[in-house]
Scaffold this active site. Structure first.
Site, PDB file in Angstrom:
ATOM      1  N   HIS A   1      -6.831  -5.904   2.228  1.00 44.15           N
ATOM      2  CA  HIS A   1      -5.686  -5.306   2.925  1.00 44.15           C
ATOM      3  C   HIS A   1      -5.118  -6.371   3.870  1.00 44.15           C
ATOM      4  O   HIS A   1      -5.823  -6.803   4.791  1.00 44.15           O
ATOM      5  CB  HIS A   1      -6.123  -4.120   3.793  1.00 44.15           C
ATOM      6  CG  HIS A   1      -6.695  -2.943   3.060  1.00 44.15           C
ATOM      7  ND1 HIS A   1      -6.011  -1.757   2.904  1.00 44.15           N
ATOM      8  CD2 HIS A   1      -7.900  -2.755   2.470  1.00 44.15           C
ATOM      9  CE1 HIS A   1      -6.767  -0.884   2.250  1.00 44.15           C
ATOM     10  NE2 HIS A   1      -7.927  -1.466   1.973  1.00 44.15           N
TER      11      HIS A   1
ATOM     12  N   HIS B   1      -9.971  -5.465  -3.297  1.00 45.03           N
ATOM     13  CA  HIS B   1      -8.636  -5.642  -2.733  1.00 45.03           C
ATOM     14  C   HIS B   1      -8.747  -5.983  -1.266  1.00 45.03           C
ATOM     15  O   HIS B   1      -9.512  -5.369  -0.532  1.00 45.03           O
ATOM     16  CB  HIS B   1      -7.773  -4.383  -2.916  1.00 45.03           C
ATOM     17  CG  HIS B   1      -8.436  -3.119  -2.468  1.00 45.03           C
ATOM     18  ND1 HIS B   1      -9.380  -2.475  -3.231  1.00 45.03           N
ATOM     19  CD2 HIS B   1      -8.312  -2.408  -1.333  1.00 45.03           C
ATOM     20  CE1 HIS B   1      -9.804  -1.397  -2.585  1.00 45.03           C
ATOM     21  NE2 HIS B   1      -9.176  -1.342  -1.426  1.00 45.03           N
TER      22      HIS B   1
ATOM     23  N   ASN C   1     -12.738  -3.346   2.570  1.00 43.49           N
ATOM     24  CA  ASN C   1     -13.717  -2.262   2.623  1.00 43.49           C
ATOM     25  C   ASN C   1     -14.661  -2.433   1.441  1.00 43.49           C
ATOM     26  O   ASN C   1     -14.217  -2.633   0.307  1.00 43.49           O
ATOM     27  CB  ASN C   1     -13.003  -0.908   2.570  1.00 43.49           C
ATOM     28  CG  ASN C   1     -12.208  -0.626   3.814  1.00 43.49           C
ATOM     29  OD1 ASN C   1     -12.622  -0.994   4.922  1.00 43.49           O
ATOM     30  ND2 ASN C   1     -11.055  -0.007   3.668  1.00 43.49           N
TER      31      ASN C   1
ATOM     32  N   ASP D   1       0.847  -1.196   0.000  1.00 43.73           N
ATOM     33  CA  ASP D   1       0.000   0.000   0.000  1.00 43.73           C
ATOM     34  C   ASP D   1       0.883   1.247   0.000  1.00 43.73           C
ATOM     35  O   ASP D   1       1.898   1.314   0.693  1.00 43.73           O
ATOM     36  CB  ASP D   1      -0.913  -0.013   1.235  1.00 43.73           C
ATOM     37  CG  ASP D   1      -2.076   0.958   1.094  1.00 43.73           C
ATOM     38  OD1 ASP D   1      -3.213   0.508   0.956  1.00 43.73           O
ATOM     39  OD2 ASP D   1      -1.827   2.189   1.117  1.00 43.73           O
TER      40      ASP D   1
ATOM     41  N   GLY E   1     -15.449   3.562   3.518  1.00 44.81           N
ATOM     42  CA  GLY E   1     -14.082   3.950   3.206  1.00 44.81           C
ATOM     43  C   GLY E   1     -13.467   3.317   1.978  1.00 44.81           C
ATOM     44  O   GLY E   1     -12.280   3.521   1.727  1.00 44.81           O
TER      45      GLY E   1
HETATM   46  P1  5GP Z   1      -9.655   1.327   0.193  1.00 41.37           P
HETATM   47  O1  5GP Z   1      -9.757   2.642   0.909  1.00 41.37           O
HETATM   48  O2  5GP Z   1     -10.367   1.362  -1.155  1.00 41.37           O
HETATM   49  O3  5GP Z   1     -10.072   0.131   1.024  1.00 41.37           O
HETATM   50  O4  5GP Z   1      -8.117   1.082  -0.069  1.00 41.37           O
HETATM   51  C1  5GP Z   1      -7.434   1.645  -1.129  1.00 41.37           C
HETATM   52  C2  5GP Z   1      -5.982   1.626  -0.750  1.00 41.37           C
HETATM   53  O5  5GP Z   1      -5.220   1.841  -1.917  1.00 41.37           O
HETATM   54  C3  5GP Z   1      -5.589   2.710   0.257  1.00 41.37           C
HETATM   55  O6  5GP Z   1      -5.072   2.095   1.446  1.00 41.37           O
HETATM   56  C4  5GP Z   1      -4.541   3.535  -0.486  1.00 41.37           C
HETATM   57  O7  5GP Z   1      -3.486   3.947   0.352  1.00 41.37           O
HETATM   58  C5  5GP Z   1      -4.086   2.589  -1.576  1.00 41.37           C
HETATM   59  N1  5GP Z   1      -3.649   3.252  -2.789  1.00 41.37           N
HETATM   60  C6  5GP Z   1      -4.264   4.277  -3.442  1.00 41.37           C
HETATM   61  N2  5GP Z   1      -3.601   4.605  -4.556  1.00 41.37           N
HETATM   62  C7  5GP Z   1      -2.524   3.769  -4.623  1.00 41.37           C
HETATM   63  C8  5GP Z   1      -1.441   3.623  -5.551  1.00 41.37           C
HETATM   64  O8  5GP Z   1      -1.342   4.319  -6.567  1.00 41.37           O
HETATM   65  N3  5GP Z   1      -0.524   2.662  -5.281  1.00 41.37           N
HETATM   66  C9  5GP Z   1      -0.605   1.858  -4.174  1.00 41.37           C
HETATM   67  N4  5GP Z   1       0.366   0.949  -3.997  1.00 41.37           N
HETATM   68  N5  5GP Z   1      -1.609   1.970  -3.270  1.00 41.37           N
HETATM   69  C10 5GP Z   1      -2.554   2.906  -3.496  1.00 41.37           C
END
Ligand code: 5GP
Ligand code: ZN
Length: 113
Positions: free
Chosen positions: A101, A99, A86, A30, A92
């Site tokens: 985490h 994905h 999520n 991340d 969030g």
């Molecule tokens: P969500 O909030 O949708 O559950 O998680 C999305 C995750 O993707 C977040 O933890 C954020 O930090 C990560 N993220 C967003 N853009 C990028 C990116 O360009 N590269 C990587 N490696 N992670 C990303």
């Protein structure tokens, strides 16, 4: 889906620190880690969230969970990790390509310690 950030990471159009890759799964760190280990595990195939994935592709869902456990082991977490999906903007979710985490390496109990 060329407008999907994670499809673009799968395609190599956007760089990422990839820790595991198979024909069907990609795992990468991340960009904004919330724990010493914070890896995102995604299927190559685009699905918006884990509910859609499990409804449309149950075998892929199982493989995603296997990949998450493999990443945890590879990262030295053994069987001590948190796996979060999520699902929906209100809780969030910000990237609408499913994905998991994989989080670990710090105390997640509450109260801490
Ligand atoms: P969500 O909030 O949708 O559950 O998680 C999305 C995750 O993707 C977040 O933890 C954020 O930090 C990560 N993220 C967003 N853009 C990028 C990116 O360009 N590269 C990587 N490696 N992670 C990303
Ligand atoms: Zn996608």
């Amino acid at each position: 889906m060329s407008d999907c950030l994670f499809c673009r990471i799968v395609a190599g159009e956007i760089p990422a620190d990839v820790v595991l890759r198979t024909d069907e799964m990609v795992a990468f760190r991340d960009i904004s880690p919330q724990a010493p280990v914070h890896v995102l595990v995604i299927p190559v195939e685009h699905h918006a969230n884990v509910a859609e994935l499990s409804a449309k592709a149950p075998q892929l869902t199982a493989k995603l969970l296997d990949a998450a456990a493999a990443v945890a082991a590879q990262e030295g977490l053994g069987d001590q990790f948190r796996l979060v999906f999520n699902t929906g903007a209100e809780v969030g979710q910000s990237v609408f390509h499913v994905h998991g985490h994989v989080l670990g390496g710090r105390d997640f109990t509450w109260p801490p310690g």
